[in-house]
Enzyme design. Structure first.
Site, PDB file in Angstrom:
ATOM      1  N   ASP A  60     -20.864 -33.063 -43.922  1.00  0.00           N
ATOM      2  CA  ASP A  60     -21.258 -32.465 -42.645  1.00  0.00           C
ATOM      3  C   ASP A  60     -21.939 -33.544 -41.788  1.00  0.00           C
ATOM      4  O   ASP A  60     -22.205 -34.657 -42.272  1.00  0.00           O
ATOM      5  CB  ASP A  60     -22.223 -31.315 -42.975  1.00  0.00           C
ATOM      6  CG  ASP A  60     -22.618 -30.495 -41.764  1.00  0.00           C
ATOM      7  OD1 ASP A  60     -21.894 -30.522 -40.752  1.00  0.00           O
ATOM      8  OD2 ASP A  60     -23.667 -29.819 -41.840  1.00  0.00           O
ATOM      9  N   GLU A 117     -20.274 -36.876 -37.373  1.00  0.00           N
ATOM     10  CA  GLU A 117     -19.676 -37.319 -36.092  1.00  0.00           C
ATOM     11  C   GLU A 117     -20.047 -38.761 -35.769  1.00  0.00           C
ATOM     12  O   GLU A 117     -19.234 -39.410 -35.111  1.00  0.00           O
ATOM     13  CB  GLU A 117     -20.111 -36.375 -34.966  1.00  0.00           C
ATOM     14  CG  GLU A 117     -19.583 -34.966 -35.127  1.00  0.00           C
ATOM     15  CD  GLU A 117     -20.197 -34.197 -36.299  1.00  0.00           C
ATOM     16  OE1 GLU A 117     -21.368 -34.476 -36.628  1.00  0.00           O
ATOM     17  OE2 GLU A 117     -19.515 -33.347 -36.877  1.00  0.00           O
ATOM     18  N   ASP A 170     -20.067 -25.120 -35.844  1.00  0.00           N
ATOM     19  CA  ASP A 170     -21.046 -24.054 -35.592  1.00  0.00           C
ATOM     20  C   ASP A 170     -20.595 -23.075 -34.517  1.00  0.00           C
ATOM     21  O   ASP A 170     -21.018 -23.149 -33.357  1.00  0.00           O
ATOM     22  CB  ASP A 170     -22.382 -24.684 -35.207  1.00  0.00           C
ATOM     23  CG  ASP A 170     -22.934 -25.527 -36.346  1.00  0.00           C
ATOM     24  OD1 ASP A 170     -22.474 -25.357 -37.492  1.00  0.00           O
ATOM     25  OD2 ASP A 170     -23.823 -26.361 -36.085  1.00  0.00           O
TER      26      ASP A 170
END
Ligand code: NOJ
Length: 914
Positions: free
Chosen positions: A511, A514, A587
């Site tokens: 997770d 990015e 999300d």
């Protein structure tokens, strides 16, 4: 000038604060490129420079203003693909070319020069009927296939290339006249406008550009096309929209909590691959660049230039112009010529690879939340599934399971006995997934940190120190996954002896990759940070998550001695991420609109090569009302990656917490998923071997049916099932488009034939999942379910045969051990083909190479669309013996049911219906 504004950030805000993120106008290279308007290109080809090489044709083009020459390389690649590379002839230093995304150097085909005169160069490709028309002034390329102009390049003159220059203070020392010419033009403009040449501000953040401006851009025209798709990830419609000024599709991986829907802002992943479709052809543009990229789209009516001069006869055809702009790197673009959608998927996979074959368990249901508190909580939730008779395969642990967000460790109080917990799950034939993020807590006592620090494995800042940013653990450094040594070292961290408390049922979730950096510009790493090879972060930004998932998958394979398939879920992704596992859409919010948008989002990701994708069931942020949760389970059950997940602040939402009735309906949906696994697994095998997306837009299956081109509230799962999840609150009906005038459709659950294709109003209750089987297909199912996929190995099969208008059907089944690489290395698999033809239903081998023994049988065959009651049904086995089959026929639904068959799934047999 940009507003100087401090960028405020709070993770728990319900919706995204868009002011934390740039819009196009904040982006300096966009503002610079937009100074170049459509018109005659500044570039001319120097036809004298044309050289014909074994693998390509090379030529130079020159910008008439700054006189800087560029090298153009054109390749014809096997399988109907062209590649166009444009770089500086002699750049000041090398420019970044994306490594590791192409699975191999593409196999080229020889081009020949068919014409080179009067400012025209015509190249032909021997093996296929393909041609390239290159005009010298202005420089333009037209791609022709079988006499049809499919696509042209630089027709709007938007080829843009900022050549590297010495920094302003060094320029006097450098007396290369031409080089400083256009720089001085830009410098002149810089005084009037903020062009961000050597530095750029966003709010209080400053980006210092070591190499100065290095942006590139190019335009493409797709002839006859008004439908374009792809370039995930955006929370947007399936059909790409026309962009208006300052509203381009942005490809820049960002952590956007509660991202807005119907917005073209960049979110977690980027795949710079666009598909264009018209009834007789699909084509594709793959822009291989990992820096920030913007894509503008403009569909218009166009009068082809080669139309006859008589105005009254001029045809007006649609055309879509696509303009790509990237912050840096080179122009390296693959033009995929199709002609059909499945050719495009193959061509793209030939470049970037196919979907990794997932271990079977990962196609089951996953139960996640931020966080399952402790070992007792895990045990209770696990038991809850058994108590409520709901199958599930995997329970997940979010960041709170670690010792202070130090990945690869366990919170000593809450997870004292991680192995014991995993042994319990192992006995239940279930798995565990834990989260492992890329940021590493700055803590000299944390071995992972101190080792990485010592080895110099962190990304650096511009002054050469380890980059430090804030994430969950507080001050953190970020592993430089672009470095192969770091990846190897990281992969080794998954070895059982290194990762204390891990066992072979533990799999991984990557997770925040990015990467997410709190309190930083746009919540990500500053672009002037420095990676392996001295490349700035701006060059590799969109690749960061791709590399983490690559290293993680490698680690899981390695720890098993190369025996077992990994499972890794990643939030950030790039072209080619399909090779390493699954992705999810991040999300989302527990609202109906997010359930709705999940379908086009997943379809877009799927056609961009990543079949294994899903959205958080229930919606991550907030608390879904029970009806929404039920509907989301029903949708998720028919999507590739199926995981319930919830935010730390959301109320508990295990499937049994919403009353008996809702529990029952959710149970039904999950059980339906489990019965469907043989079909899904077979689809994944096809995605793995032939690059067919598992979940696909209707137009892919019905490429000539215009009414399917914009459909995004329903989709095909494989070629045999059409799914139209209920995504409206309190729905009592849904309008389902059953496409194709010659098609026959059946209700998948009630078996009834739906006579007229077209749009049908179908009544629904809370229990309904509108799924339709296409006549002509065979869907393999399990006759019942078990507590998890591993409990289901020996459960018998049901084959659901749906006849088309010619009383024909064909389908397949793939099976193997579900977890190892033996299907690959030892040919341990079964690939069966089922055919219904002339009243004989037969099972035959689809791939003779496969050798896998199973005791599993086909127990039941349901044949839909049988017009009259048979007088006898017999089965003949390959040993020549015939046997009567027990059958029932329902005239009302035209369904023939054959039961108690006990035919080995790996054997050849024929069922004769008389
Ligand atoms: C952000 C992820 O998108 C979410 O799924 C996860 O629960 C949180 N990070 C905490 O790790």
């Amino acid at each position: 000038r940009l507003l100087k504004r401090s960028v405020f950030f709070s993770v728990q805000d319900e919706a995204v604060d868009k002011s934390n993120f740039k819009n196009c106008n904040h982006i300096a290279f966009y503002r610079r490129q937009k100074l170049l308007h459509p018109g005659k290109s500044l570039y001319q080809a120097l036809l004298d420079s044309v050289t014909l090489c074994n693998d390509s044709v090379k030529l130079q083009i020159i910008n008439e203003k700054n006189k800087v020459p560029l090298l153009v390389e054109i390749y014809a690649i096997e399988g109907n693909i062209f590649r166009l590379k444009i770089n500086e002839v002699s750049p000041l230093k090398s420019r970044y070319e994306v490594p590791d995304v192409l699975i191999k150097e593409p196999t080229t085909q020889r081009l020949s020069i068919a014409q080179k005169e009067a400012g025209i160069l015509v190249l032909t490709c021997a093996s296929e009927d393909r041609k390239l028309h290159i005009t010298a002034n202005p420089f333009q390329i037209e791609l022709e296939s079988k006499g049809e102009t499919v696509l042209s390049v630089n027709t709007n003159g938007l080829l843009y290339f900022e050549h590297l220059q010495p920094p302003p203070q060094n320029r006097l020392a450098n007396n290369e006249e031409g080089r400083s010419l256009d720089q001085s033009n830009l410098d002149h403009l810089e005084n009037q406008e903020d062009l961000g040449l050597w530095q750029e501000e966003f709010g209080s953040f400053l980006d210092i550009k070591a190499n100065g401006p290095s942006s590139i851009g190019l335009d493409f025209s797709l002839h006859g096309c008004e439908h374009v798709y792809g370039i995930p990830e955006h929370a947007e419609t399936l059909l790409l929209k026309n962009t208006s000024d300052d509203d381009a599709y942005r490809l820049f991986n960002l952590d956007v909590y509660g991202h807005k829907i119907h917005d073209k802002m960049g979110i977690y992943g980027s795949v710079p691959f666009l598909l264009a479709h018209k009834p007789n052809r699909t084509s594709g543009i793959f822009w291989l660049n990992s820096s920030e990229t913007l894509v503008e789209i403009n569909t218009k009516a166009h009068v082809p230039s080669r139309s006859p001069p008589d105005i009254t006869k001029q045809r007006v055809v649609p055309q879509t112009d696509v303009r790509w702009m990237s912050e840096s790197g080179i122009i390296d673009v693959f033009l995929l010529m199709g002609p059909n959608p499945f050719d495009i998927f193959k061509q793209y996979a030939q470049l970037t690879g196919t979907q990794a074959l997932p271990p079977l368990f990962s196609l089951g249901y996953h139960q996640c939340r931020w966080n399952y508190e402790d070992e007792q909580d895990v045990k209770t939730v696990d038991a809850g599934f058994d108590e409520h008779d709901i199958p599930y395969d995997v329970i997940w642990l979010d960041i709170e399971h670690t010792e202070g967000k130090r990945y690869f460790t366990w919170d000593k109080k809450k997870f004292q006995h991680p192995k014991r917990m995993q042994e319990l799950l192992t006995r239940k034939k279930r798995k565990l997934v834990v989260i492992i993020d890329p940021h590493i807590k700055v803590d000299p006592m944390y071995t992972l940190y101190s080792q990485a620090k010592k080895k110099g494995y962190f990304v650096k800042n511009r002054t050469g120190q380890d980059f430090e940013g804030i994430c969950w653990p507080g001050s953190s450094s970020y592993l430089d996954f672009t470095n192969p040594d770091v990846r190897e070292w990281y992969a080794d961290q998954f070895a059982f002896k290194s990762y204390k408390g891990s066992t072979d049922i533990l799999f991984v979730w990557n997770d925040m990759n990015e990467p997410s950096v709190f309190k930083a510009a746009e919540l990500t790493m500053q672009r002037d940070a420095v990676h392996h090879g001295n490349w700035e972060h701006r060059e590799v930004h969109n690749l960061y998550g791709f590399y983490q998932q690559m290293a993680t998958a490698e680690g899981l394979i390695k720890r098993s001695g190369g025996q077992k398939r990994p499972f890794v879920l990643t939030r950030s992704f790039f072209a080619g991420s399909q090779k390493y596992g699954a992705v999810w859409t991040g999300d989302n919010v527990a609202e109906w609109s997010y359930l709705k948008i999940s379908i086009p989002m997943l379809l877009t990701i799927s056609i961009a090569g990543i079949s294994f994708c899903g959205a958080d069931v229930g919606g991550f942020i907030g608390d879904p009302e029970p009806e929404l949760l039920v509907r989301w389970y029903q949708a998720g059950a028919y999507q590739p990656f199926f995981r319930g997940h919830a935010n730390i602040e959301s109320k508990r939402r295990e499937p049994w917490l919403f009353g008996d009735e809702n529990t029952r309906i959710i149970r039904e949906a999950i059980r339906e998923r489990y019965t469907l696994l043989p079909y899904l697994y077979s689809l994944f095998y096809r995605a793995h071997t032939t690059a067919e997306p598992v979940m696909r837009p209707l137009w892919v299956e019905f490429p000539k049916e215009q009414e399917t081109f914009g459909v995004e509230d329903e989709y095909m799962l494989g070629n045999a099932l059409l799914v139209h999840p209920v995504i409206e609150q309190e729905a009592t009906t849904v309008n389902v488009l059953l496409p194709g005038s010659d098609e026959v459709w059946y209700d998948f659950r009630r078996f009834r034939r739906l006579d007229y294709p077209g749009t049908l109003k179908i009544p629904v209750t809370l229990e309904s999942i509108p799924v339709f089987q296409r006549g002509g297909g065979v869907v393999p199912l399990k006759t019942t379910v078990g507590r998890s996929t591993e409990w289901m190995t020996d459960i018998s099969y049901e084959l659901r045969v749906a006849l088309d208008s010619k009383d024909f059907a064909v389908g397949e089944l793939y099976l193997d051990d579900g977890h190892s690489f033996q299907y690959l290395h030892k040919k341990q698999f079964l690939h069966r083909k089922f055919t219904f033809h002339k009243n004989v239903f037969s099972s035959s081998c689809a791939d003779e190479i496969g050798q896998y023994h199973t005791k599993c049988v086909v127990e039941r065959v349901l044949i839909l669309g049988v017009q009259k009651q048979p007088t006898s049904v017999t089965v003949s086995l390959h040993d020549g013996k015939d046997k009567e089959v027990v059958f029932t026929y329902d005239a009302k639904s035209s369904m023939l049911t054959l039961e108690k068959l006990l035919l080995n799934v790996g054997a050849d047999w024929e069922i004769h219906i008389k």
